[in-house]
Design an enzyme around this catalytic site. Structure first.
Site, PDB file in Angstrom:
ATOM      1  N   ARG A  19     -16.515  -5.272  -0.017  1.00 13.43           N
ATOM      2  CA  ARG A  19     -16.129  -6.564   0.243  1.00 13.43           C
ATOM      3  C   ARG A  19     -16.662  -6.614   1.252  1.00 13.43           C
ATOM      4  NH1 ARG A  19     -10.806  -2.995   1.052  1.00 13.43           N
ATOM      5  NH2 ARG A  19     -12.082  -1.107   1.115  1.00 13.43           N
ATOM      6  N   LYS A  78     -14.922  -1.692   6.324  1.00 15.60           N
ATOM      7  CA  LYS A  78     -15.142   0.626   6.413  1.00 15.60           C
ATOM      8  C   LYS A  78     -15.511   0.145   8.028  1.00 15.60           C
ATOM      9  CE  LYS A  78     -14.179   2.409   3.035  1.00 15.60           C
ATOM     10  NZ  LYS A  78     -12.971   2.694   2.743  1.00 15.60           N
ATOM     11  N   TYR A  97     -10.995  -1.187   8.971  1.00 13.05           N
ATOM     12  CA  TYR A  97     -10.511  -0.081   9.336  1.00 13.05           C
ATOM     13  C   TYR A  97     -11.427   1.117   9.848  1.00 13.05           C
ATOM     14  CZ  TYR A  97      -7.773  -2.354   4.847  1.00 13.05           C
ATOM     15  OH  TYR A  97      -6.655  -2.702   4.093  1.00 13.05           O
ATOM     16  N   HIS A  99     -10.004   4.955  10.882  1.00 17.43           N
ATOM     17  CA  HIS A  99      -9.472   5.971   9.806  1.00 17.43           C
ATOM     18  C   HIS A  99      -9.329   7.469  11.036  1.00 17.43           C
ATOM     19  CE1 HIS A  99      -6.997   4.741   6.572  1.00 17.43           C
ATOM     20  NE2 HIS A  99      -7.697   3.995   6.200  1.00 17.43           N
ATOM     21  N   GLU A 121      -5.472   0.353  10.256  1.00 19.88           N
ATOM     22  CA  GLU A 121      -4.932   0.772   9.459  1.00 19.88           C
ATOM     23  C   GLU A 121      -3.449   0.855  10.467  1.00 19.88           C
ATOM     24  OE1 GLU A 121      -7.787   1.258   9.815  1.00 19.88           O
ATOM     25  OE2 GLU A 121      -7.522   3.141  10.982  1.00 19.88           O
ATOM     26  N   ARG A 206      15.248   2.002  -0.692  1.00 23.43           N
ATOM     27  CA  ARG A 206      14.472   1.440  -1.489  1.00 23.43           C
ATOM     28  C   ARG A 206      15.177   1.602  -3.176  1.00 23.43           C
ATOM     29  NH1 ARG A 206      10.473  -1.850  -1.452  1.00 23.43           N
ATOM     30  NH2 ARG A 206       8.956  -1.375  -2.600  1.00 23.43           N
ATOM     31  N   SER A 223      14.133  11.431  -6.964  1.00 22.50           N
ATOM     32  CA  SER A 223      12.895  12.209  -7.197  1.00 22.50           C
ATOM     33  C   SER A 223      13.712  13.984  -6.450  1.00 22.50           C
ATOM     34  CB  SER A 223      11.354  12.077  -5.844  1.00 22.50           C
ATOM     35  OG  SER A 223      11.109  12.811  -5.832  1.00 22.50           O
ATOM     36  N   VAL A 242       3.695   8.259  -4.094  1.00 21.88           N
ATOM     37  CA  VAL A 242       4.239   8.938  -2.371  1.00 21.88           C
ATOM     38  C   VAL A 242       3.171   8.609  -1.142  1.00 21.88           C
ATOM     39  CG1 VAL A 242       5.806  10.251  -4.405  1.00 21.88           C
ATOM     40  CG2 VAL A 242       3.405  11.415  -2.549  1.00 21.88           C
ATOM     41  N   VAL A 270      -2.551   7.770  -6.926  1.00 22.51           N
ATOM     42  CA  VAL A 270      -3.078   6.814  -6.011  1.00 22.51           C
ATOM     43  C   VAL A 270      -3.444   7.320  -4.261  1.00 22.51           C
ATOM     44  CG1 VAL A 270      -3.184   4.108  -5.138  1.00 22.51           C
ATOM     45  CG2 VAL A 270      -2.038   4.842  -7.370  1.00 22.51           C
ATOM     46  N   ALA A 271      -2.303   8.280  -4.268  1.00 24.32           N
ATOM     47  CA  ALA A 271      -2.417   9.026  -2.735  1.00 24.32           C
ATOM     48  C   ALA A 271      -3.115   9.938  -2.641  1.00 24.32           C
ATOM     49  CB  ALA A 271      -0.712  10.376  -3.152  1.00 24.32           C
ATOM     50  N   ASP A 273      -6.122   9.586  -0.902  1.00 24.19           N
ATOM     51  CA  ASP A 273      -6.610   9.392   0.047  1.00 24.19           C
ATOM     52  C   ASP A 273      -5.944   9.650   1.226  1.00 24.19           C
ATOM     53  OD1 ASP A 273      -4.664   7.296  -0.602  1.00 24.19           O
ATOM     54  OD2 ASP A 273      -5.427   6.045   0.710  1.00 24.19           O
ATOM     55  N   ALA A 302     -10.299   7.648  -4.978  1.00 29.71           N
ATOM     56  CA  ALA A 302     -10.154   7.523  -3.556  1.00 29.71           C
ATOM     57  C   ALA A 302     -10.341   6.136  -3.023  1.00 29.71           C
ATOM     58  CB  ALA A 302     -11.281   7.780  -2.453  1.00 29.71           C
ATOM     59  N   MET A 304      -9.534   2.852  -4.680  1.00 29.69           N
ATOM     60  CA  MET A 304      -9.930   1.551  -6.123  1.00 29.69           C
ATOM     61  C   MET A 304      -9.868   0.229  -6.024  1.00 29.69           C
ATOM     62  SD  MET A 304      -6.406   3.516  -7.251  1.00 29.69           S
ATOM     63  CE  MET A 304      -5.777   2.584  -8.935  1.00 29.69           C
TER      64      MET A 304
HETATM   65  N1  LIG Z   1      -6.150   5.303  -3.680  1.00 28.73           N
HETATM   66  C1  LIG Z   1      -6.609   4.080  -3.264  1.00 28.73           C
HETATM   67  O1  LIG Z   1      -7.309   3.291  -3.297  1.00 28.73           O
HETATM   68  C2  LIG Z   1      -5.078   4.015  -2.458  1.00 28.73           C
HETATM   69  C3  LIG Z   1      -5.030   2.371  -2.149  1.00 28.73           C
HETATM   70  C4  LIG Z   1      -4.109   2.095  -1.398  1.00 28.73           C
HETATM   71  C5  LIG Z   1      -3.313   2.621  -0.866  1.00 28.73           C
HETATM   72  N2  LIG Z   1      -3.834   4.215  -1.187  1.00 28.73           N
HETATM   73  C6  LIG Z   1      -2.268   5.222  -0.646  1.00 28.73           C
HETATM   74  O2  LIG Z   1      -1.205   5.308  -1.857  1.00 28.73           O
HETATM   75  C7  LIG Z   1      -0.004   5.931  -1.684  1.00 28.73           C
HETATM   76  C8  LIG Z   1       0.949   5.004  -1.600  1.00 28.73           C
HETATM   77  O3  LIG Z   1       0.141   3.506  -0.207  1.00 28.73           O
HETATM   78  P1  LIG Z   1       2.047   2.409  -0.419  1.00 28.73           P
HETATM   79  O4  LIG Z   1       1.683   1.933   0.175  1.00 28.73           O
HETATM   80  O5  LIG Z   1       3.011   2.142  -1.659  1.00 28.73           O
HETATM   81  O6  LIG Z   1       3.205   3.388   0.553  1.00 28.73           O
HETATM   82  P2  LIG Z   1       4.847   3.743   1.305  1.00 28.73           P
HETATM   83  O7  LIG Z   1       4.766   4.090   2.260  1.00 28.73           O
HETATM   84  O8  LIG Z   1       4.725   1.629   1.222  1.00 28.73           O
HETATM   85  O9  LIG Z   1       5.409   4.041  -0.327  1.00 28.73           O
HETATM   86  C9  LIG Z   1       5.643   5.203  -0.707  1.00 28.73           C
HETATM   87  C10 LIG Z   1       6.640   5.303  -0.767  1.00 28.73           C
HETATM   88  O10 LIG Z   1       6.867   7.394  -1.413  1.00 28.73           O
HETATM   89  C11 LIG Z   1       7.881   7.440  -0.881  1.00 28.73           C
HETATM   90  N3  LIG Z   1       8.108   9.443  -1.272  1.00 28.73           N
HETATM   91  C12 LIG Z   1       8.155   9.830  -0.526  1.00 28.73           C
HETATM   92  N4  LIG Z   1       8.294  11.139  -0.908  1.00 28.73           N
HETATM   93  C13 LIG Z   1       8.697  11.057  -2.285  1.00 28.73           C
HETATM   94  C14 LIG Z   1       8.959  11.974  -3.305  1.00 28.73           C
HETATM   95  N5  LIG Z   1       8.714  13.507  -2.684  1.00 28.73           N
HETATM   96  N6  LIG Z   1       9.118  11.487  -4.317  1.00 28.73           N
HETATM   97  C15 LIG Z   1       9.622  10.129  -4.366  1.00 28.73           C
HETATM   98  N7  LIG Z   1       8.914   9.344  -3.530  1.00 28.73           N
HETATM   99  C16 LIG Z   1       8.549   9.578  -2.122  1.00 28.73           C
HETATM  100  C17 LIG Z   1       8.358   6.616  -0.439  1.00 28.73           C
HETATM  101  O11 LIG Z   1      10.369   6.424   0.209  1.00 28.73           O
HETATM  102  C18 LIG Z   1       8.337   5.536  -0.441  1.00 28.73           C
HETATM  103  O12 LIG Z   1       9.135   4.715  -0.563  1.00 28.73           O
HETATM  104  C19 LIG Z   1      -0.535   6.053   0.154  1.00 28.73           C
HETATM  105  O13 LIG Z   1      -0.998   7.573   0.001  1.00 28.73           O
HETATM  106  C20 LIG Z   1      -2.016   4.948   0.804  1.00 28.73           C
HETATM  107  O14 LIG Z   1      -3.017   5.964   1.534  1.00 28.73           O
HETATM  108  C21 LIG Z   1      -4.468   4.884  -2.177  1.00 28.73           C
END
Ligand SMILES: NC(=O)c1ccc[n+]([C@@H]2O[C@H](COP(=O)([O-])OP(=O)(O)OC[C@H]3O[C@@H](n4cnc5c(N)ncnc54)[C@H](O)[C@@H]3O)[C@@H](O)[C@H]2O)c1
Length: 381
Positions: A19, A78, A97, A99, A121, A206, A223, A242, A270-271, A273, A302, A304
């Site tokens: 990027r 980055k 970014y 972090h 962030e 939500r 959940s 999540v 996806v989580a 990271d 990590a 995507m």
């Molecule tokens: N791997 C990657 O490249 C990449 C890229 C972007 C974001 N992410 C990650 O993706 C994850 C989600 O990001 P987001 O922007 O959607 O966050 P967000 O805050 O918009 O959504 C997270 C959701 O998870 C819910 N949640 C929390 N605990 C829960 C549980 N026990 N059961 C069910 N739902 C639950 C929350 O209520 C919330 O609605 C984060 O960890 C973020 O860092 C990863």
């Protein structure tokens, strides 16, 4: 009328990072507003923006040394990595970014240099939204369903199932854990492919919102561990999405639960990271994205959004440009005084750690931003 600012855009040097922090369209907007834009040569190549596009937009193409030494504000994607530490300097505003709560050497390098470091962030609106993280969550959510569908194909180690089915054949089932930005975006792509989608969420508000915007096309279920155990055995694709702000992701899917899953099913965590919400998940890369545990394919890339730099660069700069314009037009001091969301983005200023969570993470002294602003060099405009 204040003079324009000299804004530099450095080339990313982290592995697999394609990027760039400003598109030619963004460069054009800044030039039209009277700013000078310096682009490090070939910085846009990875996102299919050649130097010539920036020249046409009115920017200058400069060397690595010049972009760091001549800029008043430097835009990156980055965080700076070790070879870049020596280029950090007082008088420069770095907007990227960062972090740094997870990176003590960089935190110290930023503080020692006297730079003003503003992190994408941690720019946060009064209602808790993170406008500069959201576009990357949108991209990652959409990739999640796409990648999951792909790795369900038999030659790639999957069950050999088409998520959308065909007339007369049932579609596949997608289970999404967390219905935030990633979860919602994963859901709309999975729905578009024709899959049957269930979202498990913890927040009732939500779920009400998702019910409205998805007009009943997905199953929305509270959940809980019991619910995850029962839903996971039916899923062909599980997407972990999540987030608990400021904390590591909870391990919602245990190794025991994998035994209940279908052979050849796929998990996209996806989580990852934030440590991942699947016990058996560990970070992978775009060049080697998957591995198998107990017959279940795990995709845990990590970064995507890095896989689709053209889209990600445009989505990121759509979100950052208004803040870049604020800083360029008013200077950092007046910009943060006028915009509390941007003020929350300032992490390090004039040698002080001004973002509490970062100071806490490294046991360093925290200084509130207001205490630094009066004396900091960057704020004497
Ligand atoms: N791997 C990657 O490249 C990449 C890229 C972007 C974001 N992410 C990650 O993706 C994850 C989600 O990001 P987001 O922007 O959607 O966050 P967000 O805050 O918009 O959504 C997270 C959701 O998870 C819910 N949640 C929390 N605990 C829960 C549980 N026990 N059961 C069910 N739902 C639950 C929350 O209520 C919330 O609605 C984060 O960890 C973020 O860092 C990863």
């Amino acid at each position: 009328m204040p003079r324009g600012m000299r804004i530099g855009v450095a080339k990313e040097i982290k592995t697999d990072e394609y990027r760039i922090a400003l598109t030619p369209a963004g460069a054009r907007e800044l030039v039209l507003k009277g700013h000078e834009v310096l682009i490090e040569t070939t910085a846009g190549d990875g996102s299919s923006f050649p130097d010539a596009d920036y020249v046409r937009a009115g920017a200058q193409i400069v060397s690595l040394d010049d972009v760091w030494s001549r800029s008043e504000m430097l835009l990156k994607v980055k965080e700076p990595i070790e070879p870049e530490y020596k280029r950090l300097r007082e008088g420069l505003v770095l907007f990227t970014y960062l972090h740094i709560a997870a990176d003590e050497p960089l935190t110290r390098a930023l503080a020692d240099s006297g730079i003003a470091a503003v992190a994408y962030e941690t720019v946060e609106t009064d209602d808790g939204r993170l406008p500069l993280l959201a576009p990357m969550s949108e991209v990652a959510g959409r990739i999640a369903s796409q990648a999951g569908a792909y790795f369900l194909e038999k030659p790639l180690g999957g069950r050999g199932l088409l998520l959308g089915g065909v007339p007369g054949v049932s579609p596949g089932r997608v289970l999404i854990l967390g219905g935030g930005i990633v979860g919602y975006n994963a859901a709309i792509i999975a729905l578009g492919l024709g899959a049957q989608v269930t979202i498990l969420e913890r927040s009732i508000d939500r779920m009400r919102h998702l019910e409205e915007i998805l007009s009943g096309r997905v199953s929305l279920v509270m959940s809980s561990t019991l619910q995850i155990e029962s839903s996971i055995s039916e899923a062909d694709l599980v997407i972990g999405a999540v987030l608990i702000p400021g904390a590591r992701a909870p391990k919602l899917v245990t190794r025991e639960m994998l035994k209940e899953m279908k052979q050849g099913s796929v998990i996209v965590d996806v989580a990852i990271d934030q440590g991942g919400c699947v016990e058996t998940a560990h970070p992978t890369t775009h060049s080697d994205p998957v591995y198998v545990v107990d017959g279940v394919t795990h995709y845990c890339v990590a970064n995507m959004p890095g896989g689709v730099p053209i889209t990600s660069t445009k989505a990121l700069t759509n979100a950052t440009l208004p803040y870049v314009e604020e800083i360029a037009e008013h200077g950092l001091a007046r910009a943060v005084a006028a915009d509390r969301a941007l003020a929350r983005g300032v992490n390090v200023l004039d040698g002080k750690i001004v973002y509490e969570a970062v100071a806490e993470a490294h046991g360093l002294e925290f200084t509130p931003l207001e205490e630094v602003t009066e004396s900091a060099a960057h704020f004497q405009s």
